[in-house]
Design a protein around this motif. Structure first.
Motif, PDB file in Angstrom:
ATOM      1  N   PHE A  41      37.571  28.258  78.630  1.00 28.01           N
ATOM      2  CA  PHE A  41      37.025  29.937  78.034  1.00 28.01           C
ATOM      3  C   PHE A  41      38.281  31.187  78.258  1.00 28.01           C
ATOM      4  N   LEU A  42      39.210  31.050  78.120  1.00 32.72           N
ATOM      5  CA  LEU A  42      40.396  32.086  78.257  1.00 32.72           C
ATOM      6  C   LEU A  42      41.081  32.234  76.908  1.00 32.72           C
ATOM      7  N   LYS A  43      40.683  31.977  76.082  1.00 34.85           N
ATOM      8  CA  LYS A  43      41.038  31.712  74.863  1.00 34.85           C
ATOM      9  C   LYS A  43      40.295  33.642  74.605  1.00 34.85           C
ATOM     10  N   VAL A  44      40.689  34.337  73.827  1.00 29.98           N
ATOM     11  CA  VAL A  44      39.315  35.987  73.819  1.00 29.98           C
ATOM     12  C   VAL A  44      39.643  37.307  72.687  1.00 29.98           C
ATOM     13  N   TYR A  45      38.750  37.137  71.856  1.00 33.96           N
ATOM     14  CA  TYR A  45      39.393  38.365  70.618  1.00 33.96           C
ATOM     15  C   TYR A  45      39.855  39.046  71.482  1.00 33.96           C
ATOM     16  N   ILE A  46      40.939  39.811  70.176  1.00 42.48           N
ATOM     17  CA  ILE A  46      41.766  40.735  70.264  1.00 42.48           C
ATOM     18  C   ILE A  46      41.928  41.485  68.812  1.00 42.48           C
ATOM     19  N   ASP A  47      41.511  42.975  69.814  1.00 40.57           N
ATOM     20  CA  ASP A  47      41.104  43.683  68.023  1.00 40.57           C
ATOM     21  C   ASP A  47      42.426  44.049  67.539  1.00 40.57           C
ATOM     22  N   PRO A  48      41.794  43.523  66.632  1.00 42.09           N
ATOM     23  CA  PRO A  48      42.997  44.250  65.303  1.00 42.09           C
ATOM     24  C   PRO A  48      43.092  45.844  65.624  1.00 42.09           C
ATOM     25  N   PHE A  49      42.411  46.469  65.530  1.00 37.77           N
ATOM     26  CA  PHE A  49      43.013  47.949  65.972  1.00 37.77           C
ATOM     27  C   PHE A  49      43.181  48.425  66.900  1.00 37.77           C
ATOM     28  N   THR A  50      43.863  47.192  67.678  1.00 32.13           N
ATOM     29  CA  THR A  50      44.266  47.772  68.932  1.00 32.13           C
ATOM     30  C   THR A  50      46.075  47.745  68.761  1.00 32.13           C
TER      31      THR A  50
ATOM     32  N   GLY B 129      27.430  28.656  67.848  1.00 33.55           N
ATOM     33  CA  GLY B 129      27.828  30.503  67.536  1.00 33.55           C
ATOM     34  C   GLY B 129      28.450  31.396  67.527  1.00 33.55           C
ATOM     35  N   MET B 130      26.794  31.891  68.075  1.00 35.08           N
ATOM     36  CA  MET B 130      27.074  33.365  69.211  1.00 35.08           C
ATOM     37  C   MET B 130      27.534  32.769  70.271  1.00 35.08           C
ATOM     38  N   LYS B 131      27.382  32.170  71.024  1.00 33.59           N
ATOM     39  CA  LYS B 131      27.198  31.171  72.569  1.00 33.59           C
ATOM     40  C   LYS B 131      29.054  31.603  72.501  1.00 33.59           C
ATOM     41  N   TYR B 132      29.803  31.040  71.274  1.00 33.70           N
ATOM     42  CA  TYR B 132      31.331  30.962  71.514  1.00 33.70           C
ATOM     43  C   TYR B 132      31.511  32.009  71.158  1.00 33.70           C
ATOM     44  N   LEU B 133      30.743  32.972  70.123  1.00 37.01           N
ATOM     45  CA  LEU B 133      31.848  34.840  69.936  1.00 37.01           C
ATOM     46  C   LEU B 133      31.146  35.104  71.461  1.00 37.01           C
TER      47      LEU B 133
ATOM     48  N   VAL C   9      31.449  40.773  70.276  1.00 40.00           N
ATOM     49  CA  VAL C   9      29.859  41.679  70.421  1.00 40.00           C
ATOM     50  C   VAL C   9      29.547  41.415  69.070  1.00 40.00           C
ATOM     51  N   HIS C  10      28.963  40.836  67.871  1.00 41.66           N
ATOM     52  CA  HIS C  10      28.289  40.764  66.581  1.00 41.66           C
ATOM     53  C   HIS C  10      27.663  42.494  66.151  1.00 41.66           C
ATOM     54  N   ARG C  11      26.882  42.953  66.866  1.00 44.16           N
ATOM     55  CA  ARG C  11      26.045  44.555  66.726  1.00 44.16           C
ATOM     56  C   ARG C  11      25.424  44.007  64.872  1.00 44.16           C
ATOM     57  N   ASP C  12      25.432  43.048  64.664  1.00 42.55           N
ATOM     58  CA  ASP C  12      24.384  42.747  63.031  1.00 42.55           C
ATOM     59  C   ASP C  12      24.037  41.867  62.884  1.00 42.55           C
ATOM     60  N   LEU C  13      23.670  41.283  64.176  1.00 40.83           N
ATOM     61  CA  LEU C  13      23.082  39.764  63.560  1.00 40.83           C
ATOM     62  C   LEU C  13      21.838  39.806  63.544  1.00 40.83           C
ATOM     63  N   ALA C  14      21.635  38.788  61.568  1.00 39.70           N
ATOM     64  CA  ALA C  14      20.191  39.039  61.456  1.00 39.70           C
ATOM     65  C   ALA C  14      20.315  38.249  60.020  1.00 39.70           C
TER      66      ALA C  14
ATOM     67  N   LYS D 126      26.191  28.983  59.834  1.00 41.21           N
ATOM     68  CA  LYS D 126      26.855  29.723  60.263  1.00 41.21           C
ATOM     69  C   LYS D 126      27.834  31.537  60.209  1.00 41.21           C
ATOM     70  N   VAL D 127      27.630  31.373  61.069  1.00 39.42           N
ATOM     71  CA  VAL D 127      27.596  34.120  61.596  1.00 39.42           C
ATOM     72  C   VAL D 127      28.790  34.264  60.790  1.00 39.42           C
ATOM     73  N   SER D 128      28.757  35.003  59.753  1.00 39.21           N
ATOM     74  CA  SER D 128      29.041  35.882  58.864  1.00 39.21           C
ATOM     75  C   SER D 128      29.455  37.485  59.088  1.00 39.21           C
ATOM     76  N   ASP D 129      29.548  38.048  58.379  1.00 42.78           N
ATOM     77  CA  ASP D 129      30.289  39.089  58.051  1.00 42.78           C
ATOM     78  C   ASP D 129      30.061  39.802  59.643  1.00 42.78           C
ATOM     79  N   PHE D 130      31.673  40.387  59.993  1.00 43.53           N
ATOM     80  CA  PHE D 130      31.887  40.716  61.239  1.00 43.53           C
ATOM     81  C   PHE D 130      32.522  42.364  60.785  1.00 43.53           C
ATOM     82  N   GLY D 131      31.944  43.280  59.292  1.00 42.95           N
ATOM     83  CA  GLY D 131      31.757  43.672  59.527  1.00 42.95           C
ATOM     84  C   GLY D 131      32.125  45.770  60.275  1.00 42.95           C
ATOM     85  N   LEU D 132      30.839  45.309  61.044  1.00 44.06           N
ATOM     86  CA  LEU D 132      30.258  46.066  61.795  1.00 44.06           C
ATOM     87  C   LEU D 132      30.228  45.863  63.319  1.00 44.06           C
ATOM     88  N   SER D 133      31.387  44.838  63.199  1.00 42.21           N
ATOM     89  CA  SER D 133      31.233  44.804  64.712  1.00 42.21           C
ATOM     90  C   SER D 133      32.544  45.329  64.853  1.00 42.21           C
ATOM     91  N   ARG D 134      32.845  45.507  66.157  1.00 40.06           N
ATOM     92  CA  ARG D 134      33.763  46.044  67.357  1.00 40.06           C
ATOM     93  C   ARG D 134      33.864  45.293  68.732  1.00 40.06           C
TER      94      ARG D 134
END
Length: 980
Positions: free
Chosen positions: A585-594, A726-730, A736-741, A754-762
């Motif tokens: 699980f060492l692969k982690v998400y990298i925020d593109p805004f950094t 899918g959420m376990k993987y994230l 953090v998805h923030r808009d799971l619905a 499948k989980v989609s729409d990552f526009g609100l996530s940070r």
């Protein structure tokens, strides 16, 4: 008044046409009026008097063959049987009888057994096997239709009136049948017998044509076809269908998806598809009228799907056929050069005419003219441009790498999306400039004389020149020209001028060598060459090290980001467990805004696709930034497949482009079967696109509402298990998805979610022991799906995603019901603060609702992790019997806002419309009312066949409606039939 009369007359004509179209057709099986010879029907000849066949007159005084009988007493029955009548596959037929009957009191031989009625029977048979004695002349084996009474009786001196009766026979199951008439004391004449069946006439409606249909059962399904110039969209279209009732009337509206082809529009109330007139077009099949051709385009014929551009106007390859035609722009205006030795800055004003487009760019063409008046040639690769030579968005370009004392010709051209289509080429504005001088040298053993020309393009008076020279073995800088040099030494010399505006750039370097003494040997030259080579090697090493340090300090690399995110991942999960994260699980998400340049994140995580590999087929929706389309992706060497395409609409700002592509740089980091897969991006052409895998069934909430009641609990749990995986993987990637619905879950043809729409996530905050991220002040938060701590403090964690997942579970088990129903957002917040939670949906397994309540724990540390949720759902899937345990009636919270399960009663519903809305079946309200179900009592005896006739074909909806009616316990209050 006259206009009003004409309108009323027109309405009556339309109504009459409708009635004629929908009225039942009749097919006559037998009509004694048309017989030209004796009927020769069979009677029971042993009883006298018997039925007698004679010629008579009908109501129009036409000669017809009739049967008559006048009994002196009623002691015996007198039977008359027709010939075999074929039923033509009809399940029921109608018999029209025309007869007269004498009033008993007017008969000469009046007796007590005189009757003014007769009986009608029928007998079914597959063969014409009836004889004078078979079947027996008695009620069994015949089937009685009715006892027929006369409405008008003949009496002495009275008016001659005929009786007309129409009776229905059925159900008919054999190939044919006989009619039998039994007189028991009547004096009557049977003038004519007409047997016919009713059938639904040929019908055109909703762009579909249905053939003439004979009802063979209570409701007969008829299969039609689309009208001319219409089609059914989709890969597997179903033919139009409609139901023909037993009375020969079409039932309800047809089930059809026929739409007019491109270039055609529906007309005459959707009875036909009419070609678009000249000057109009319709680019897609479907509803809607033809449109007037866009600006600068036209059509020369009817039925056009697109309009052709007028001469001199064009559409770019990416333009939609419904956009106006445009033309190339005019030339840029007033180019202004600023020459600085061998560099140049060009600025210009925008063209007067942009051609009607907003995608304006500029291009600079450079030509070098070495000799005055001589031929000019392209500048070549040695000239550099900033920001670029082509595709310039602004109106300024810097150019360097020019030769000194050389004349150049620069042409600035304006282009837009249709410039490549024009035969004339782009319009441009040309200027000529001359660069600064080059130096000339004369040399001897220990001195050097330099000569150069005065710059011709200087805007200021030259104050002095700056001379710079370097010995390759020793480095010196001087400001005067008079100096001594070493013998047999190689020098590099550059000259620049200084004005009031400051120093210019150095001219081109000149390398020369002073002359050696006569006795100089070649050995010093060898030593000098070795030293030069070593110095150059050392210089290359120093430069490479400097570039690496600069790039390392300017932006975080992937490795550094991974290390930071890894540390944050360990902290974000600390409130759940102290177990260290496993290595995989060492692969982690990298925020593109950094990234200092977000475009670099896009290039790193998203693959660029050539626009020629993509074919857009249709628009399927609209997003925040532009249209969402379905298309095909064909990459050479790979199988062609469907993709969903998000486009960035024109006129976007740089920030909108970065925000649009940031979702691609987020999705590109995820590889999981329950996360929407990014195929790639297109940024090298317009419009900018994001390509993802295509999910055939769309969003989960609308898919569930469309298939209400169609899935078993085990199927629904399978969907929930995929979302949780899918959420376990994230969460394990510290994301953090923030808009799971449910609206942000997509479903493919295999029911994989499948989980989609990552526009609100940070990305999670770095400097926090409790990793969260904070939304901007006033940012929109989906209240009904959001955890209370996220609503109150604007802080989100994986635990708040778990709360949202519990709401998704409730949505799935209620087949897309809106969480908290019609409550306001403030009511929802207040209810949650008072510890009220959503009750279990109907038929929801108890274990699933308990898992929902675990996800809705007020303390986020008490909520399960997604890994725990996946394990719990796997346990339920392995033990399907546990899903049969459902919540008991009345279980759960009792709160006036949340408890929506109060029992329905006829009084609480009030009307059929209220009842349908209460059970979420309001889509069928119009069908119930049109069928005559105007009160709750009329629902008492409704059946599945009745629901089919109403157009309710989904088994789940039928079950829901019938169960609700049963639960209502409606009593039929209409009086029963009374037999006389």
């Amino acid at each position: 008044m006259e206009l009003f009369s004409r309108n009323v007359a027109a309405l009556w004509i339309i109504l009459l046409e409708f009635l004629l179209e929908t009225a039942a057709d009749e097919e006559v099986l037998m009509n004694t009026k048309t017989e030209t010879s004796d009927l020769k029907w069979t009677t029971n000849s042993h009883s006298k008097p018997e039925w007698e066949e004679i010629s008579g007159l009908d109501e129009e005084n036409n000669s017809v063959r009739t049967y008559q009988i006048c009994q002196a007493d009623g002691s015996s029955s007198h039977w008359l049987r027709s010939k075999l009548i074929e039923r033509q596959e009809a399940s029921q037929v109608y018999v029209e009888l025309l007869f007269t009957m004498i009033e008993c009191s007017s008969r000469i031989t009046h007796h007590r057994s005189c009757k003014e009625t007769f009986n009608l029977y029928y007998y079914q048979s597959d063969t014409d096997d009836a004889t004078a004695t078979h079947p027996a002349w008695m009620e069994n084996p015949y089937t009685k239709v009715d006892t027929v009474a006369a409405d008008f009786l003949l009496r002495k001196g009275g008016e001659k009136k005929f009786n007309v009766k129409t009776l229905r026979l059925g159900p008919l199951t054999k190939l044919g049948f006989y009619l039998a008439f039994q007189a028991q004391g009547a004096c009557m004449a049977l003038l004519s017998v007409r047997v016919f069946l009713k059938k639904c006439p040929a019908l055109t409606c909703s762009l579909s044509v249905f053939p003439e249909t004979v009802p063979r059962s209570l409701v007969q399904e008829a299969v039609g076809q689309c009208v001319a110039n219409a089609e059914q969209p989709g890969p597997n279209p179903r033919p139009p269908k409609m139901f023909c009732g037993e009375d020969g009337q079409w039932v309800d509206q047809p089930t059809t998806t026929c739409t007019c082809l491109p270039g055609f529009e529906a007309s005459h109330g959707e009875l036909e598809c009419r070609a678009c007139p000249v000057g109009h077009f319709k680019m897609r099949s479907g509803p809607g009228p033809c449109s007037v051709c866009p600006d600068s385009s036209h059509t020369g014929e009817t039925g056009s799907a697109s309009c052709v551009c007028r001469p001199g106007f064009y559409r770019a390859p990416a333009d939609s056929p419904d956009t106006p035609c445009t033309r190339p722009p005019s030339s840029p205006r007033s180019p202004v050069p600023q020459v600085n030795d061998t560099s140049l800055t060009l600025e210009w004003s925008e063209p007067l005419d942009s051609g009607g487009r907003s995608d304006l760019t500029y291009s600079v063409e450079c030509r070098m003219c070495p000799a005055p008046g001589g031929p000019c040639a392209p500048c070549g690769d040695g000239v550099n441009y900033q920001p670029s030579q082509t595709g310039i968005q602004g109106r300024r370009v810097s150019i360097w790498g020019l030769r000194p004392h050389t004349t150049y010709s620069f042409t600035v051209m304006a282009l837009n999306g249709v410039s490549p289509l024009s035969q004339q080429g782009p319009a441009g504005e040309t200027i000529n400039i001359t660069t600064s001088p080059n130096s000339e040298t004369q040399r001897d053993k220990s001195s050097l004389t330099l000569h150069w020309n005065t710059p011709t393009q200087s805007h200021y008076r030259i104050l002095q020149y700056h001379l710079y020279y370097t010995i390759l073995e020793v480095h010196l800088t001087v400001l005067n020209v008079h100096f001594d040099l070493r013998r047999a030494t190689q020098y590099e010399v550059q000259v620049r001028a200084r004005t009031l505006a400051g120093y210019g750039s150095f001219g081109q370097a000149v390398i020369f060598r002073t002359l050696p003494d006569e006795d100089d040997s070649s050995s010093p030259l060898l030593v000098t060459g070795i030293l030069i080579a070593m110095g150059m090697l050392l210089l290359i090493i120093v430069i490479a090290a400097a570039i690496y340090c600069i790039r390392y300090n300017k932006r975080p690399t992937r490795k550094r980001e991974s290390q930071k995110a890894q540390e944050i991942s360990t902290e974000s999960n600390s409130h759940h467990s102290l177990v260290p994260c496993p290595l995989h699980f060492l692969k982690v998400y990298i925020d593109p805004f950094t990234y200092e340049d977000p475009n670099e994140a896009v290039r790193e995580f998203a693959k660029e696709i050539d626009v020629s590999c993509v074919k857009i087929e249709e628009v399927i929706g609209a997003g925040e930034f532009g249209e969402v389309c379905r298309g095909r992706l064909r990459i050479p060497g790979k199988k062609e497949n469907y993709v969903a395409i998000k486009t960035l609409k024109g006129g976007y700002t740089d920030k909108q482009r970065r925000d649009f592509l940031s979702e691609a740089s987020i999705m590109g980091q995820f590889q999981h079967p329950n996360i929407i897969h990014l195929e790639g991006i297109i940024t090298a052409s317009c419009p900018v696109m994001i390509l993802t895998e295509f999910m055939e069934n769309g969003a989960l909430d609308s898919f569930l509402r469309l298939n209400d009641g169609q899935f078993t609990p085990i199927q629904l749990v399978g969907m929930l298990r995929g979302i949780a995986s899918g959420m376990k993987y994230l969460s394990e990637m510290s994301y953090v998805h923030r808009d799971l619905a449910a609206r942000n879950i997509l479903v493919n043809s295999n029911l994989v979610c499948k989980v989609s729409d990552f526009g609100l996530s940070r990305f999670l905050q770095e400097n926090s022991s409790d990793p969260t991220y904070t939304s901007s002040l006033g940012g929109k938060i989906p209240i009904r799906w959001t955890a209370p701590e996220a609503i109150a403090f604007r802080k989100f964690t994986s635990a708040s995603d778990v709360w949202s997942y519990g709401i998704v579970m409730w949505e799935v088990m209620s087949f897309g019901e809106r969480p908290y129903w019609d409550m306001s957002n403030q009511d929802v917040i207040n209810a949650i603060e008072q510890d009220y939670r959503l009750p279990p949906p109907p038929d929801c397994p108890t274990h699933l609702h308990q898992l929902m309540l675990d996800c809705w724990q007020k303390e986020r540390t008490a909520r399960p992790r997604f890994s725990n949720i996946v394990s719990a759902l796997d346990k339920l899937i392995r033990n399907p019997a546990s899903l049969k345990i459902t919540a008991q009636e009345g279980a759960g919270p009792s709160h006036p806002l949340l408890d929506q399960r109060s029992p329905l009663t006829p009084a609480s519903c009030g009307t059929v419309a209220d009842w349908l809305r209460a059970i979420k079946m309001e889509r069928y309200e119009e069908s119930f009312l049109q069928a005559g179900y105007t009160s709750m009592q009329l629902l008492a005896h409704i059946t599945t066949e009745d629901l089919l006739r109403l157009g309710i074909t989904l088994a789940g909806h039928q079950k829901k409606i019938l169960s609700s009616i049963e639960a209502l316990g409606i009593q039929n209050q209409t009086p029963g039939n009374v037999l006389y």
